[in-house]
Design a protein around this motif. Structure first.
Motif, mmCIF file in Angstrom:
data_model
loop_
_atom_site.group_PDB
_atom_site.id
_atom_site.type_symbol
_atom_site.label_atom_id
_atom_site.label_comp_id
_atom_site.label_asym_id
_atom_site.label_seq_id
_atom_site.Cartn_x
_atom_site.Cartn_y
_atom_site.Cartn_z
ATOM 1 N N ARG A 15 17.619 5.064 27.406
ATOM 2 C CA ARG A 15 17.149 4.112 26.393
ATOM 3 C C ARG A 15 17.961 4.208 25.113
ATOM 4 N NH1 ARG A 15 12.112 5.776 26.653
ATOM 5 N NH2 ARG A 15 12.172 6.632 24.560
ATOM 6 N N ARG A 16 18.481 5.383 24.821
ATOM 7 C CA ARG A 16 19.284 5.587 23.602
ATOM 8 C C ARG A 16 20.774 5.423 23.864
ATOM 9 N NH1 ARG A 16 16.169 4.377 19.501
ATOM 10 N NH2 ARG A 16 14.281 5.653 19.408
ATOM 11 N N GLY A 17 21.150 4.989 25.053
ATOM 12 C CA GLY A 17 22.543 4.696 25.318
ATOM 13 C C GLY A 17 23.311 5.802 26.002
ATOM 14 N N VAL A 18 22.616 6.797 26.553
ATOM 15 C CA VAL A 18 23.282 7.864 27.287
ATOM 16 C C VAL A 18 23.515 7.416 28.732
ATOM 17 C CG1 VAL A 18 23.136 10.255 28.091
ATOM 18 C CG2 VAL A 18 22.191 9.628 25.849
ATOM 19 N N THR A 19 24.736 7.563 29.185
ATOM 20 C CA THR A 19 25.040 7.303 30.575
ATOM 21 C C THR A 19 24.843 8.593 31.351
ATOM 22 O OG1 THR A 19 26.671 5.608 29.994
ATOM 23 C CG2 THR A 19 26.813 6.552 32.210
ATOM 24 N N VAL A 20 23.801 8.628 32.179
ATOM 25 C CA VAL A 20 23.465 9.844 32.916
ATOM 26 C C VAL A 20 24.079 9.785 34.308
ATOM 27 C CG1 VAL A 20 21.603 11.296 33.788
ATOM 28 C CG2 VAL A 20 21.291 10.021 31.639
ATOM 29 N N GLU A 21 24.891 10.790 34.615
ATOM 30 C CA GLU A 21 25.502 10.898 35.951
ATOM 31 C C GLU A 21 24.903 12.104 36.656
ATOM 32 O OE1 GLU A 21 29.731 10.940 35.846
ATOM 33 O OE2 GLU A 21 29.881 9.198 34.517
ATOM 34 N N LEU A 22 24.086 11.857 37.667
ATOM 35 C CA LEU A 22 23.462 12.942 38.419
ATOM 36 C C LEU A 22 24.451 13.441 39.456
ATOM 37 C CD1 LEU A 22 19.892 11.429 38.897
ATOM 38 C CD2 LEU A 22 20.696 12.966 37.094
ATOM 39 N N ALA A 23 24.932 14.663 39.265
ATOM 40 C CA ALA A 23 25.974 15.217 40.150
ATOM 41 C C ALA A 23 25.393 16.301 41.035
ATOM 42 C CB ALA A 23 27.103 15.777 39.305
ATOM 43 N N GLY B 19 21.350 14.250 13.761
ATOM 44 C CA GLY B 19 20.683 15.163 12.845
ATOM 45 C C GLY B 19 20.459 16.540 13.432
ATOM 46 N N PHE B 20 20.424 16.642 14.769
ATOM 47 C CA PHE B 20 20.273 17.933 15.447
ATOM 48 C C PHE B 20 21.402 18.118 16.450
ATOM 49 C CE2 PHE B 20 16.058 16.871 13.977
ATOM 50 C CZ PHE B 20 15.584 18.067 13.469
ATOM 51 N N GLY B 21 22.551 17.572 16.133
ATOM 52 C CA GLY B 21 23.666 17.619 17.060
ATOM 53 C C GLY B 21 24.178 16.229 17.336
ATOM 54 N N PRO B 22 24.931 16.059 18.410
ATOM 55 C CA PRO B 22 25.580 14.777 18.695
ATOM 56 C C PRO B 22 24.574 13.652 18.929
ATOM 57 C CG PRO B 22 26.501 16.553 20.031
ATOM 58 C CD PRO B 22 25.269 17.095 19.394
ATOM 59 N N ALA B 23 24.870 12.514 18.375
ATOM 60 C CA ALA B 23 24.040 11.328 18.573
ATOM 61 C C ALA B 23 24.585 10.501 19.727
ATOM 62 C CB ALA B 23 23.995 10.496 17.294
ATOM 63 N N ALA B 24 23.686 9.813 20.425
ATOM 64 C CA ALA B 24 24.101 8.876 21.467
ATOM 65 C C ALA B 24 24.800 7.675 20.802
ATOM 66 C CB ALA B 24 22.879 8.431 22.258
ATOM 67 N N PRO B 25 25.647 6.947 21.550
ATOM 68 C CA PRO B 25 25.837 7.032 22.997
ATOM 69 C C PRO B 25 26.880 8.076 23.396
ATOM 70 C CG PRO B 25 27.049 5.174 22.128
ATOM 71 C CD PRO B 25 26.300 5.768 20.964
ATOM 72 N N PHE B 26 26.728 8.601 24.598
ATOM 73 C CA PHE B 26 27.710 9.490 25.208
ATOM 74 C C PHE B 26 27.411 9.543 26.710
ATOM 75 C CE2 PHE B 26 24.333 12.117 23.266
ATOM 76 C CZ PHE B 26 23.781 12.700 24.387
ATOM 77 N N ARG B 27 28.257 10.220 27.439
ATOM 78 C CA ARG B 27 28.071 10.373 28.876
ATOM 79 C C ARG B 27 27.603 11.795 29.149
ATOM 80 N NH1 ARG B 27 32.060 10.857 33.428
ATOM 81 N NH2 ARG B 27 33.671 10.966 31.831
ATOM 82 N N LEU B 28 26.552 11.924 29.949
ATOM 83 C CA LEU B 28 25.999 13.232 30.299
ATOM 84 C C LEU B 28 26.124 13.434 31.804
ATOM 85 C CD1 LEU B 28 24.448 15.777 29.274
ATOM 86 C CD2 LEU B 28 22.342 14.589 29.932
ATOM 87 N N VAL B 29 26.953 14.391 32.189
ATOM 88 C CA VAL B 29 27.114 14.730 33.597
ATOM 89 C C VAL B 29 26.137 15.856 33.918
ATOM 90 C CG1 VAL B 29 28.699 15.527 35.396
ATOM 91 C CG2 VAL B 29 29.534 14.038 33.547
ATOM 92 N N TRP B 30 25.136 15.548 34.717
ATOM 93 C CA TRP B 30 24.058 16.491 35.035
ATOM 94 C C TRP B 30 24.397 17.166 36.347
ATOM 95 C CZ3 TRP B 30 18.329 15.120 33.803
ATOM 96 C CH2 TRP B 30 17.500 16.216 34.095
ATOM 97 N N GLU B 31 25.022 18.342 36.250
ATOM 98 C CA GLU B 31 25.404 19.073 37.451
ATOM 99 C C GLU B 31 24.190 19.739 38.092
ATOM 100 O OE1 GLU B 31 28.417 21.778 36.134
ATOM 101 O OE2 GLU B 31 30.007 20.252 36.231
ATOM 102 N N HIS B 32 24.242 19.898 39.419
ATOM 103 C CA HIS B 32 23.139 20.508 40.180
ATOM 104 C C HIS B 32 21.816 19.789 39.894
ATOM 105 C CE1 HIS B 32 25.933 23.761 41.038
ATOM 106 N NE2 HIS B 32 26.134 23.917 39.751
ATOM 107 N N SER B 33 21.878 18.470 39.768
ATOM 108 C CA SER B 33 20.673 17.702 39.456
ATOM 109 C C SER B 33 19.629 17.802 40.563
ATOM 110 C CB SER B 33 21.037 16.238 39.207
ATOM 111 O OG SER B 33 21.659 15.670 40.348
ATOM 112 N N ASP B 34 20.053 18.185 41.763
ATOM 113 C CA ASP B 34 19.102 18.309 42.865
ATOM 114 C C ASP B 34 18.054 19.385 42.596
ATOM 115 O OD1 ASP B 34 21.407 20.044 43.084
ATOM 116 O OD2 ASP B 34 20.619 20.706 45.022
#
Length: 271
Positions: free
Chosen positions: A263-271, A220-235
């Motif tokens: 919880r909503r099915g997003v695979t979070v990759e801390l990069a 409703g406000f953009g893409p719905a889960a599930p999807f993969r989120l690559v979190w760059e510079h997570s440090d």
């Protein structure tokens, strides 16, 4: 440019004006969502304000409408304070209840200043004022424009991103993978600014608190889960948010963000 619009008639404009003062005065900290005692700064979840409307183009309509209601012992009721782009299109609106004219001044050169008392559910963010002015000329076309705003003013960017009604912006289609640029996530507001753009492009919105983020993940406000989120510079976020306690024992603010996503099915990759 701003205008005052009657709540019960979208076609009725009580006046156009070039500026507004004493209106964008809120200083909300995004972290207040983790403080159960935090409020909006007003009794009953709202606050009375007295904005000054500067230089109306049609002062007669505003003056007549407000004085007429005042003389009859009533008030003009609920109104909307609309914000316009340089082409005159409405790009955002704030609801104001029980508006009454408190003072009318005409300065040298014919400039009118109307002081109006009205009720708001919450104070508009101080940082939103300059963002609205910038977006009225042109909404952002590149990511990370919000980085130039100091910490404490990025909540204003979040507010405008949520409310902006520009006709050219569209939500991203759903993809399998998204990249979150975390290099500038140095406070919680920065996270919401960054994930809004990661999911919906420059100036995008994808939640301004955990409840809203959870809603966005459902669509409703953009893409719905599930999807993969690559979190760059997570440090960077780990240093800024990883040590901040949340409302849950043994969980940091960063832990709760990641938990909300997963919880909503997003695979979070801390990069």
């Amino acid at each position: 440019m701003f205008s005052l619009r009657a709540d019960d008639d979208d076609a009725t404009r009580l006046g156009f004006f070039s500026d507004i003062r004493d209106f964008f005065t809120g200083h909300t900290d995004a972290l207040s969502e983790f403080d159960p005692e935090a409020g909006t700064g007003g009794e009953g979840g709202g606050v009375w304000v007295r904005p000054r409307l500067i230089g109306p183009d049609a002062p007669g309509a505003l003056k007549s409408a407000l004085h007429s209601a005042e003389d009859s012992g009533g008030d003009p009721g609920n109104v909307w304070i609309d914000l316009h782009d340089t082409a005159g299109r409405t790009i955002g609106s704030y609801f104001a209840g029980a508006a009454t004219l408190e003072r009318w001044e005409e300065e040298d050169g014919g400039t009118a200043v109307a002081t109006v008392s009205c009720w708001l559910t919450s104070l508009p963010e101080a940082g939103a004022y300059e963002v609205w002015k910038t977006w009225s000329r042109r909404p952002p076309t590149g990511v990370n424009d919000w980085v130039s705003l100091p910490v404490g003013r990025r909540e204003g960017w979040m507010e405008v991103a949520r409310m902006y009604r520009g006709g050219t912006r569209k939500a991203n289609p759903r993809h399998e993978r998204y990249t979150l640029d975390g290099a500038n996530i140095i406070d919680l507001a920065s996270f919401y600014c960054a994930i809004g753009e990661a999911m919906n492009g420059p100036g995008g919105y994808y939640g301004g608190n955990l409840t809203a983020l959870d809603d966005c993940l459902l669509g409703g406000f953009g893409p719905a889960a599930p999807f993969r989120l690559v979190w760059e510079h997570s440090d960077v976020a780990m240093a800024a948010l990883g040590g901040l306690p949340s409302c849950l024992p043994d969980s940091s603010v960063l832990d709760m963000i990641v938990d909300c996503l997963e919880r909503r099915g997003v695979t979070v990759e801390l990069a």
